[in-house]
Design an enzyme around this catalytic site. Sequence first.
Site, PDB file in Angstrom:
ATOM      1  N   ASP A  67      -1.930 -22.037  32.844  1.00 26.15           N
ATOM      2  CA  ASP A  67      -1.784 -21.483  34.066  1.00 26.15           C
ATOM      3  C   ASP A  67      -1.188 -20.223  34.413  1.00 26.15           C
ATOM      4  O   ASP A  67      -0.554 -19.616  33.442  1.00 26.15           O
ATOM      5  CB  ASP A  67      -0.891 -22.682  35.099  1.00 26.15           C
ATOM      6  CG  ASP A  67       0.455 -23.146  34.494  1.00 26.15           C
ATOM      7  OD1 ASP A  67       0.927 -22.143  33.659  1.00 26.15           O
ATOM      8  OD2 ASP A  67       0.764 -24.192  34.909  1.00 26.15           O
ATOM      9  N   ASN A 130       8.430 -32.888  39.829  1.00 26.20           N
ATOM     10  CA  ASN A 130       7.569 -33.595  40.455  1.00 26.20           C
ATOM     11  C   ASN A 130       6.319 -34.366  39.865  1.00 26.20           C
ATOM     12  O   ASN A 130       5.470 -34.816  40.329  1.00 26.20           O
ATOM     13  CB  ASN A 130       6.956 -32.852  41.907  1.00 26.20           C
ATOM     14  CG  ASN A 130       6.082 -31.896  41.387  1.00 26.20           C
ATOM     15  OD1 ASN A 130       5.727 -31.733  40.085  1.00 26.20           O
ATOM     16  ND2 ASN A 130       5.481 -31.061  42.430  1.00 26.20           N
ATOM     17  N   HIS A 132       4.211 -32.779  37.909  1.00 28.91           N
ATOM     18  CA  HIS A 132       2.965 -31.892  37.603  1.00 28.91           C
ATOM     19  C   HIS A 132       2.733 -31.550  36.053  1.00 28.91           C
ATOM     20  O   HIS A 132       3.760 -31.486  35.516  1.00 28.91           O
ATOM     21  CB  HIS A 132       2.976 -30.754  38.518  1.00 28.91           C
ATOM     22  CG  HIS A 132       3.844 -29.692  38.120  1.00 28.91           C
ATOM     23  ND1 HIS A 132       4.362 -28.735  39.101  1.00 28.91           N
ATOM     24  CD2 HIS A 132       4.322 -29.203  37.125  1.00 28.91           C
ATOM     25  CE1 HIS A 132       4.868 -28.024  38.678  1.00 28.91           C
ATOM     26  NE2 HIS A 132       5.029 -28.168  37.447  1.00 28.91           N
ATOM     27  N   GLU A 137      -0.443 -30.448  41.146  1.00 29.39           N
ATOM     28  CA  GLU A 137       0.725 -30.922  42.071  1.00 29.39           C
ATOM     29  C   GLU A 137       0.136 -32.444  42.389  1.00 29.39           C
ATOM     30  O   GLU A 137      -0.769 -32.736  42.598  1.00 29.39           O
ATOM     31  CB  GLU A 137       1.218 -30.148  43.150  1.00 29.39           C
ATOM     32  CG  GLU A 137       1.258 -28.695  43.026  1.00 29.39           C
ATOM     33  CD  GLU A 137       2.547 -28.654  42.152  1.00 29.39           C
ATOM     34  OE1 GLU A 137       3.143 -29.204  41.655  1.00 29.39           O
ATOM     35  OE2 GLU A 137       3.097 -27.137  42.374  1.00 29.39           O
TER      36      GLU A 137
END
Length: 230
Positions: A67, A130, A132, A137
């Site tokens: 990313d 979280n 990811h 997400e």
Amino acid sequence: MKIVKVNNYEELSAVAADLIAKQIKAKPASVIGLATGSTPIGTYKNLVEMHKRGDLNFIKVKTFNLDEYCGLARDDAQSYYYFMMDNLFKHINIPKVNIHFPAEKDSDWYDKEIAQAGGIDLQLLGIGSNGHIGFNEPEDVFHKFTRVVDLAPSTIKANARFFKKMEDVPKTAISMGIGTIMAAKKIVLIAGADKAELVKELTKPVISPQLPASILHFHPDATIITVTSR
Ligand code: PGA
């Protein structure tokens, strides 16, 4: 999903680096998917040391990063390009043309580049608090391809530690999709002690886009290296 339990960050970094080195030694022209964040820094240090000792040659290796933030220039100290240069690429002998980052081009451009390179042999992953992977997400669906994503408020907050002001933290990024990641032949996910509870959650036999990393249950060769107090 194979779980490898280690005692500390040093062990985590050594085990992950050994798996990457093994891949490159077995296939010198390997295509490696790479991750940023705090967790892989030790893995990259180990790879640099192996290279400096003459044990690991990157001349034929191709890399694809997971990313990149939208709106940051490559020479911005917070860009993932800069991070990778600083922590790995400038210390090893990988040709610059073999280094790839996602960018805001046609939607299927990055996935096509990866396919043209022969597909990813080994994908290194971190995991967000979280759940990811890349910047996929928690959502109601799994997205297949590389695309621009809105970062979750918790991710923006976690990323803020690297920026001077909250306003400077990018709100969007371009990320490999879940399908892009799952197409890798091998996956190695590294999770530090701060993620031990999350890994426990991940090992439950439930697959949900609300915990994106849980998709790895469907991967035939995924290894999770986790720091636990045994
Ligand atoms: P971290 O980030 O390694 O800095 O905890 C992991 C991630 O968000 O993927």
